[in-house]
Design a protein around this motif. Structure first.
Motif, short mmCIF file in Angstrom:
data_model
loop_
_atom_site.label_atom_id
_atom_site.label_comp_id
_atom_site.label_asym_id
_atom_site.label_seq_id
_atom_site.Cartn_x
_atom_site.Cartn_y
_atom_site.Cartn_z
N THR A 211 -11.83 -92.28 41.68
CA THR A 211 -12.56 -91.18 42.59
C THR A 211 -13.85 -91.81 43.12
N THR B 134 -13.32 -94.34 46.37
CA THR B 134 -13.31 -93.48 47.49
C THR B 134 -14.27 -92.71 47.97
N PHE B 135 -15.40 -91.98 46.89
CA PHE B 135 -16.57 -91.28 47.08
C PHE B 135 -17.47 -92.21 47.77
N GLN C 119 -9.92 -87.29 36.86
CA GLN C 119 -9.61 -87.52 38.07
C GLN C 119 -9.47 -85.97 38.98
N GLY D 71 -12.85 -85.40 40.97
CA GLY D 71 -12.21 -85.51 42.15
C GLY D 71 -12.51 -84.16 42.70
N LYS D 72 -12.28 -83.22 42.37
CA LYS D 72 -12.67 -81.84 42.96
C LYS D 72 -14.14 -81.74 43.32
N LEU E 103 -14.77 -85.05 46.01
CA LEU E 103 -13.89 -85.19 47.23
C LEU E 103 -13.34 -83.91 47.93
N ILE F 48 -5.54 -93.86 45.66
CA ILE F 48 -6.18 -92.84 46.70
C ILE F 48 -6.48 -93.34 47.87
N ASN F 49 -7.15 -94.60 47.85
CA ASN F 49 -7.69 -95.35 48.93
C ASN F 49 -6.25 -95.47 49.84
N GLU G 127 -7.42 -86.76 52.36
CA GLU G 127 -8.15 -87.06 51.31
C GLU G 127 -8.21 -85.95 50.47
N ASP G 128 -8.20 -84.70 50.66
CA ASP G 128 -8.04 -83.57 49.76
C ASP G 128 -6.89 -83.61 49.04
N ARG H 7 -6.97 -87.19 46.66
CA ARG H 7 -7.80 -87.37 45.48
C ARG H 7 -6.93 -87.17 44.02
#
Length: 407
Positions: free
Chosen positions: A31, A34-35, A154, A158-159, A162, A252-253, A262-263, A266
């Motif tokens: 996560t 990506t963030f 994650q 992630g929530k 992302l 994820i990427n 992305e949502d 994630r």
């Protein structure tokens, strides 16, 4: 020793909690990649400095950490490790305030140092606390705790980081890490105190774990490098952690690069970790009653090669799910590899464990190579070819390498 083997369930429960903590901290990296990539406008290679900073500490600090564990013992070493990890998570707060990617990397490196101590102490502890022939089964249980925590991290982190609309202001985005990492710091300090004051974690002596014939062989050898099964095991573990981290932390990427929102992407890392959990459960059910830990590892390496190739030649969500299936392929390699690599080490077990922990640096090097290949050829999909030779070496270790007793 029989009394010890019959009374290890309590200590293993505590070790399971530690593996839960390790999993939560480790698998949130997917996560964070990506963030940070979005917050700091990074390319693939720069974004995978997250895993590099986190895992390279295993190479830099494994030997010093083994000396720490030798001085403190397993129990106190675990407590100290959690405090070092807490220092690392705390660094995230000023890093967010200063919007400094390098300082975030320092925090990740510090967390990695704590995890190095924790891995050096907890893995051999779980391995030698009970019968060696069921070591893979015990470490599989630890793996369920580890990956279960990873799935939670994650989804939850992630929530928080992302999901939903994000501000164009990097500072405002980075402020999202403050509250969760303050909570993580408090949890780590609490676990450190729990371990420190728990009386159920007794010290075990690895010198007592081998039968007398093996002990005599260990006495005759003067260097840990005289054990091919260990040296090749370190290389195999380097390969394994490399493929494991790529499967979990690039997915994820990868999904985003294929045009998946992305949502939605994630939670892809949770799919990989879910596959690993299923593999662990299957391992617990099958090892050692129906299949040996060695045979399961050989099957896993074969599966890893096959699924990687399928991922490269398919497209879209199907390809992403193949990367997730690598989680299942990877599951039992770690718990099977440790007892095979440590077999017959006797008095060298602690230093051998430190060398194996150094192999975890595969999680630093391989994702960075993956990112470099993806940037250079312009394809996050074809970059997965890097996994095939790594799985093939794991296959070699399972078939031949672990049996070598001399050079």
């Amino acid at each position: 020793m029989n009394n010890k083997n019959n009374n290890y369930l309590g200590p293993l429960l505590i070790i399971g909690l530690l593996f839960f903590v390790m999993g939560f901290i480790t698998w949130v990296n997917g996560t964070l990649i990506t963030f940070f990539k979005k917050a700091f406008s990074l390319d693939n290679t720069s974004s995978y400095l997250v895993t590099f900073a986190f895992f390279i500490s295993y190479t830099v600090m494994a030997i010093p950490c083994s000396m720490v564990v030798k001085k403190t013992g397993f129990k106190n070493g675990m407590s100290l490790a959690l405090l070092v990890m807490a220092a690392g998570t705390l660094i995230f707060i000023p890093a967010a305030e200063m919007a400094s990617y390098p300082l975030f990397l320092v925090g990740l490196f510090t967390i990695g140092i704590g995890l190095t101590v924790l891995q050096t102490a907890s893995n051999p502890y779980a391995t030698i606390l009970g019968p060696r022939e069921s070591a893979a089964q015990r470490i599989s249980i630890m793996g369920i705790a580890n990956k279960g925590a990873g799935i939670i991290s994650q989804i939850v982190i992630g929530k928080l980081l992302l999901a939903g609309a994000t501000s164009g202001d990097p500072k405002e985005q980075l402020d999202k890490v403050v509250v969760p990492y303050l909570i993580l710091t408090a949890v780590l300090v609490g676990f450190a105190l729990l371990i420190w004051f728990t009386k159920g974690l007794v010290e075990v002596s690895e010198e007592e774990e081998e039968p007398s014939a093996t002990q005599q062989t260990a006495v005759q050898k003067t260097s840990v490098f005289q054990y091919p099964n260990l040296v090749l095991g370190v290389l195999a573990l380097f390969c394994y952690v490399g493929v494991e981290v790529v499967a979990a932390d690039t997915i994820i990427n990868y999904g985003v690069s294929l045009g998946i929102p992305e949502d939605e992407a994630r939670i892809f890392g949770a799919y990989t970790l879910g596959g690993m959990m299923f593999g662990y459960v299957l391992g617990i059910a099958l090892i050692p009653k129906f299949v040996s830990q060695q045979a399961y590892m050989i099957f896993s390496a074969f599966l890893g090669v096959a699924v990687t190739v399928i991922a490269i030649f398919t497209s879209g969500f199907t390809s992403v799910m193949c990367i997730a299936v690598l989680g299942f392929a990877n599951a039992v390699i770690w718990p099977a590899l440790w007892p095979l690599a440590l077999s017959g080490l006797g008095k060298f077990t602690k230093i051998a464990s430190a060398l194996l922990v150094m192999g975890i640096s595969g999680g630093a090097v391989v994702p960075l190579i993956y990112g470099g290949i993806a940037d250079s050829i312009g394809s996050t999909q074809k970059a997965y070819w890097i996994l095939v030779p790594l799985y093939l070496f794991i296959l070699y270790f399972g078939l031949v390498g672990h049996k070598k007793k001399s050079w």
